[in-house]
Design an enzyme around this catalytic site. Structure first.
Site, PDB file in Angstrom:
ATOM      1  N   ALA A  62      31.787  19.590 -31.739  1.00 51.09           N
ATOM      2  CA  ALA A  62      30.827  21.563 -32.447  1.00 51.09           C
ATOM      3  C   ALA A  62      32.456  21.867 -32.725  1.00 51.09           C
ATOM      4  O   ALA A  62      32.558  22.999 -31.799  1.00 51.09           O
ATOM      5  CB  ALA A  62      30.336  21.628 -31.414  1.00 51.09           C
ATOM      6  N   GLY A 100      33.398  30.503 -28.164  1.00 50.57           N
ATOM      7  CA  GLY A 100      33.169  29.818 -27.821  1.00 50.57           C
ATOM      8  C   GLY A 100      32.009  28.631 -28.352  1.00 50.57           C
ATOM      9  O   GLY A 100      30.776  29.558 -29.642  1.00 50.57           O
ATOM     10  N   ASN A 101      31.386  27.908 -27.972  1.00 50.78           N
ATOM     11  CA  ASN A 101      29.722  27.773 -28.795  1.00 50.78           C
ATOM     12  C   ASN A 101      28.645  26.567 -27.554  1.00 50.78           C
ATOM     13  O   ASN A 101      29.487  26.606 -26.270  1.00 50.78           O
ATOM     14  CB  ASN A 101      29.478  26.483 -29.886  1.00 50.78           C
ATOM     15  CG  ASN A 101      30.123  25.265 -29.830  1.00 50.78           C
ATOM     16  OD1 ASN A 101      29.922  24.115 -29.447  1.00 50.78           O
ATOM     17  ND2 ASN A 101      31.302  25.353 -30.993  1.00 50.78           N
ATOM     18  N   ARG A 102      27.686  25.919 -27.683  1.00 51.63           N
ATOM     19  CA  ARG A 102      26.595  25.609 -26.488  1.00 51.63           C
ATOM     20  C   ARG A 102      26.572  24.029 -26.627  1.00 51.63           C
ATOM     21  O   ARG A 102      25.702  24.098 -25.902  1.00 51.63           O
ATOM     22  CB  ARG A 102      25.269  26.489 -27.054  1.00 51.63           C
ATOM     23  CG  ARG A 102      25.340  27.091 -27.050  1.00 51.63           C
ATOM     24  CD  ARG A 102      23.667  28.402 -26.889  1.00 51.63           C
ATOM     25  NE  ARG A 102      22.687  27.139 -26.557  1.00 51.63           N
ATOM     26  CZ  ARG A 102      21.588  27.621 -27.579  1.00 51.63           C
ATOM     27  NH1 ARG A 102      22.001  28.055 -28.671  1.00 51.63           N
ATOM     28  NH2 ARG A 102      20.548  26.495 -27.854  1.00 51.63           N
TER      29      ARG A 102
END
Ligand code: CTP
Length: 412
Positions: free
Chosen positions: A285, A218-220
């Site tokens: 994102a 995943g990402n932030r």
């Protein structure tokens, strides 16, 4: 509150949950809804009237005659009709077993019950009572009667009750009440603004790509920038569809929310929604890569390295810009470690967007986990403009100003 703002009569009845109505009033005020509170006498021991008057900006009415409304004011010749004159809906929250029974029977012996019997606008109830009362055959019959008459129930939650027991009967959360109420109010009295009639599609949050049944890549992304854009577009009168990856944010009331998890799910959803929209803002994102294969179940430790093989995800924005019809406008985002003008211009052009919003992700004070952002706007013609650091809602407003300034707000 302007004359054009939606108007709600909030009925408050005798239940410990009446304290939650204060938060409801405050949140409704924040959403631009004018709230007039009518409390029953039995509500008063549980309900801080003075605070409700400050939050709503109106007196709390209790009495059928002799309250703050002078008889003969407004179109109605009696006070409860004067209150109803501007109302777009009536919500009873908390709705006790007693008021539900009195509504079902058509009793009219105080201001709230009289007003409910006279109302010809949508009526909603958010019951709050002990589980035994909620499930009692009498209450079930009364609720069915109300539902047959078109009264909408916002069902209670399960959890700790006033008696100390746990069960069904806690008033629905304020978030859940707003989710039902706001779309209804906005339909009756749509917000008028520079984006009235414009259908806006926003993508937001991260995408998560499963490695096995419990782990993911995943990402932030917090989803705050996309949410701020959706909120701002709603406030300007747009109808808004939000396609969001998993975030910790509560659902945004008033928009059509489509939760997704992976990039491929996001692509599929956006492809089907895009043709019915005028403006796409691609703030998500999106994970550029996904594991080639997700392991079925939870992968067990085996003392050896786990080598991941990743394949590229589709470029959703590029695919949508290839589908773009006449009059449709595309806004993309760029997450960059340094804002190199040449690279930004190239990204703006290769993605086929009308406006690129570039973030410098090397700065810890803005962007991903921060409530603030600072961005550079880039157009395919090579115009650059930096929006100085501000909270994400202010940045969202300026991005929409830039879209409107280019005359892109008119539906085709
Ligand atoms: N985007 C997309 N699909 C992807 C990756 C990104 O639609 N698979 C969108 C993002 O939502 C954003 C824009 O493309 O609006 C730019 O995303 P960014 O991460 O800056 O660029 P990438 O396309 O991923 O390219 P790179 O990471 O190589 O700069």
């Amino acid at each position: 509150m302007p004359e054009s703002s939606p108007c709600l009569i909030l009925g408050v009845t005798g239940s410990i949950a009446a304290y939650k109505s204060l938060d409801l009033i405050r949140r409704l005020d924040g959403e631009g809804v004018s709230v007039h509170v009518v409390a029953t006498r039995k509500a008063l021991p549980f309900f801080p009237v003075a605070t409700a008057e400050v939050f709503s900006g109106h007196p709390v009415e209790t009495e059928l005659f002799g309250g703050s409304l002078p008889p003969g004011e407004g179109l109605g010749r009696v006070p409860h009709l004067a209150l109803l004159e501007r109302a777009d809906a009536v919500l009873v929250a908390p709705a006790s077993a007693d008021i539900i029974a009195r509504m079902a029977l058509g009793l009219a012996d105080d201001l709230l019950s009289t007003l409910l019997l006279s109302a010809r606008v949508p009526i909603l109830v958010a019951p709050a009572m002990e589980e035994a009362m909620y499930l009692h055959p009498a209450s079930q019959t009364h609720r069915k009667t109300l539902s047959d008459r078109g009264v909408r129930e916002i069902p209670p939650d399960s959890g700790p009750l006033a008696s100390g027991k746990s069960g069904l009967g806690r008033m629905a959360s304020v978030d859940r009440i707003l989710e039902t109420l706001l779309p209804l109010l906005r339909k009756t009295r749509p917000v008028r603004g520079p984006l009235s009639g414009v259908r806006v599609l926003v993508s937001s949050g991260p995408t998560l790509e499963p490695l096995d049944s419990v782990r993911y890549l995943g990402n932030r992304s917090s989803g705050r920038m996309g949410e701020a854009l959706a909120r701002e577009a709603l406030a300007r009168g747009a109808s808004v569809t939000l396609v969001s990856g998993p975030t910790a944010l509560p659902p945004l009331p008033g928009c059509d929310l489509h939760p997704v998890t992976t990039a491929r799910e996001m692509e599929e959803r956006l492809r089907s929604l895009f043709p019915a929209h005028d403006l796409l803002i691609m703030a998500a994102a999106v994970s550029d890569y996904r594991p080639k294969e997700a392991v079925a179940g939870k992968r067990k430790k085996d003392g050896r390295e786990w080598t991941l093989s990743l394949v590229e995800n589709p470029d959703i924005l590029k695919a949508l810009s290839a589908m773009k019809g006449p009059g449709q406008v595309l806004v993309g985002f760029a997450a960059e470690s340094s804002l190199d003008p040449e690279r930004l211009l190239e990204k703006c052009r290769t993605k086929g967007v009308d406006l690129l919003v570039a973030n410098d992700i090397s700065r810890p004070d803005i962007g991903f986990s921060s409530p603030e952002n600072e961005v550079t706007l880039v157009t395919p013609a090579g115009d650059f403009r930096t929006l100085p650091r501000a909270d994400k809602s202010a940045i969202a407003g300026q991005i929409l100003d830039a879209v409107t300034a280019h005359g892109w707000s008119k539906p085709a």
